[in-house]
Design an enzyme around this catalytic site. Structure first.
Site, PDB file in Angstrom:
ATOM      1  CE  LYS A 177      -9.320   3.417  15.057  1.00  0.00           C
ATOM      2  NZ  LYS A 177      -8.465   2.569  15.876  1.00  0.00           N
ATOM      3  CD  GLU A 252      -1.918  -4.049   2.892  1.00  0.00           C
ATOM      4  OE1 GLU A 252      -1.832  -5.089   3.364  1.00  0.00           O
ATOM      5  OE2 GLU A 252      -1.224  -3.097   3.357  1.00  0.00           O
ATOM      6  CB  CYS A 286       0.436  -7.746   5.790  1.00  0.00           C
ATOM      7  SG  CYS A 286       0.676  -6.038   4.899  1.00  0.00           S
ATOM      8  CD  GLU A 376      -1.136 -11.421   8.184  1.00  0.00           C
ATOM      9  OE1 GLU A 376      -0.432 -10.831   7.513  1.00  0.00           O
ATOM     10  OE2 GLU A 376      -2.239 -11.338   8.726  1.00  0.00           O
TER      11      GLU A 376
END
Length: 469
Positions: A177, A252, A286, A376
């Site tokens: 997906k 992750e 990231c 972040e």
């Protein structure tokens, strides 16, 4: 995948059991070019019914694929790599269209990197020790089963290959997906799988929204492992769902990486490479080193160098992926100013009339407790923090809930490595060390569970059986 006047002829179905099949529902997802906000295609919005069909196909294909000799699996993955390599230009153009990455970056990274990674797994599938003798036992590494892979938009093909290639090498079957912002690249990958001759049902694709198709895949009782890359918040929910079902996960997640420049380092090189790292992919990485830590004696010079380096990027970076991400990054920039950081480059304004752009942005006088130093941002925003001594630098570097990546610079490699060993993070670049597709990638703390790439990435999709004689 062909494009006419910038509009892509996307598949209007799902790739399930080796064929493109009509979606269970009639809803679609518009794919938007973030450079000019034009709709460039539509893909079906998958339902739980589509996910179930894909999982059933993967389950049916699993016994035969698991029993396929590793050398044969290696040949199929090598064939997939070769198809991807032959379609490299098409891949790069597609990524540029739906993600907005500059053409050169798409060629080198978005297309080039996953081709290299696929090649490493073709080799590992053929050479990995799936069987070993331990005393009076024989220990087997066997495939986990059906893998539900949920991938993000920031590296649309690399993240797919980093999950699918090791899963196939292990003998698992997969339902993918992909992110709704970049589904065209996923459809192109499914075409490549088909062209490479990978057996029907071994790989399946369902496009759709995360809360619908993604959730259905994560919750499906016949999925044995969920591999997810994305935000820590969503990863936490997937982990809770999987835990309740005693199901394996590979997660992750987010990062807030520190780039530590020790006093003995080449300051100019460290700052320039650090800025480039943050601005690459428009900051949508990231593992980007978004916190630059500089000794107080070199701090003012570092600020000048970073400001100049950021200015050189200008229009060389692409837009962010969508309007929501643009608003998110602008919000963090406003928060940085509000909390007292000094804006020395960039900001929220852009000369572009259309597109989701944010200029290369640099903050000075950032303190560890500020929001922009802790959360972040996922945009082209760099924060410079000062430290007093090495212990202070280590405290600031580790003062975050994340631990995905980082960098250390020093005049002596051993000095940098010694500092890196004390960092609470999964991967650290020493003096600008080159990316290694065979090295494990993954995080400490809230940056995730498990590893991707190389033999460590392969092991995520294997389970262990021992026979005692």
């Amino acid at each position: 995948m062909k494009a006419h006047d910038g509009v892509y002829e996307a598949h209007d179905g799902m790739y399930i059991d080796g064929a493109w099949r009509a979606a269970g529902g009639g809803d679609t997802i518009a794919v938007v070019d973030p450079k000019d906000e034009r709709v460039i295609g539509h893909v079906p919005a998958g339902t739980a019914e589509d996910v179930d069909a894909a999982v059933r196909a993967a389950r049916a294909a699993f016994p035969a694929w698991a029993a396929t000799p590793p050398a044969e699996r290696a040949k199929r993955i090598a064939a997939l790599r070769d198809v991807l390599a032959a379609r490299k230009d098409e891949i790069a153009e597609t990524v540029t269209a739906e993600l907005g990455a500059p053409a050169q970056f798409s060629q080198a990274v978005h297309a080039g990197l996953p081709i290299a990674v696929a090649g490493t797994y073709a080799e590992l599938a053929a050479t990995h020790p799936f069987e070993e003798k331990v005393g009076n036992s024989t220990v087997y590494a066997e495939p986990v089963g059906v893998v539900g892979a949920i991938t993000p938009w920031n590296y649309p093909l690399h993240q797919i290959v980093a999950k699918v290639a090791p899963a196939l090498a292990a003998g698992c079957t997969v339902v993918l997906k992909p992110a709704e912002d970049t589904p065209l690249t996923a459809q192109l990958f499914a075409e490549a799988v088909d062209e490479a001759g990978i057996p029907a049902g071994v790989f399946n694709l369902v496009t759709g929204l995360g809360p619908v198709a993604g959730q259905a895949l994560a919750e499906h009782a016949d999925v044995d492992l969920v591999s997810f890359t994305g935000s820590t918040a969503v990863g936490r929910r997937i982990g809770a769902t999987a835990g309740a079902a005693v199901k394996r996960v590979a997660l992750e997640l987010g990062g807030k990486s520190a780039n530590v420049i020790l006093p003995s380092a080449d300051l100019g090189k460290a700052v320039n490479v650090g800025v480039a790292n943050v601005m690459g992919n428009s900051g949508q990485t990231c593992s980007a080193w978004t916190r630059m830590l500089v000794h107080t004696s070199q701090y003012d010079e570092a600020v000048e160098l970073a400001t100049a380096a950021a200015a050189k990027y200008g229009d060389r970076i692409g837009p962010l992926v969508n309007a929501k991400q643009q608003a998110r990054v602008r919000g963090y920039i406003e928060k940085g100013v509000e909390e007292g950081a000094r804006l020395v480059a960039g900001g929220t304004e852009t000369p572009h009339e259309k597109g989701y752009f944010v200029p290369p942005t640099v903050f000075a006088d950032v303190t560890p407790d500020m929001t922009i130093a802790q959360e972040e941002i996922f945009g082209p925003v760099l924060s410079l923090l000062r430290y007093e001594d090495v212990d202070d630098a280590l405290r600031i570097a580790n003062d975050t809930v994340y631990g995905l990546a980082g960098a250390v610079w020093a005049g002596d490699e051993a000095e940098a490595a010694a500092f890196a060993r004390r960092m609470d993070t999964g991967q650290v670049d020493i003096n600008g060390g080159r990316f290694n597709p065979l090295a494990p990638f993954g995080g400490y703390k809230q940056s995730g569970v498990g590893r991707e790439l190389g033999a460590h990435g392969l092991s995520e999709y294997l389970q262990t059986k021992s026979l005692q004689f």
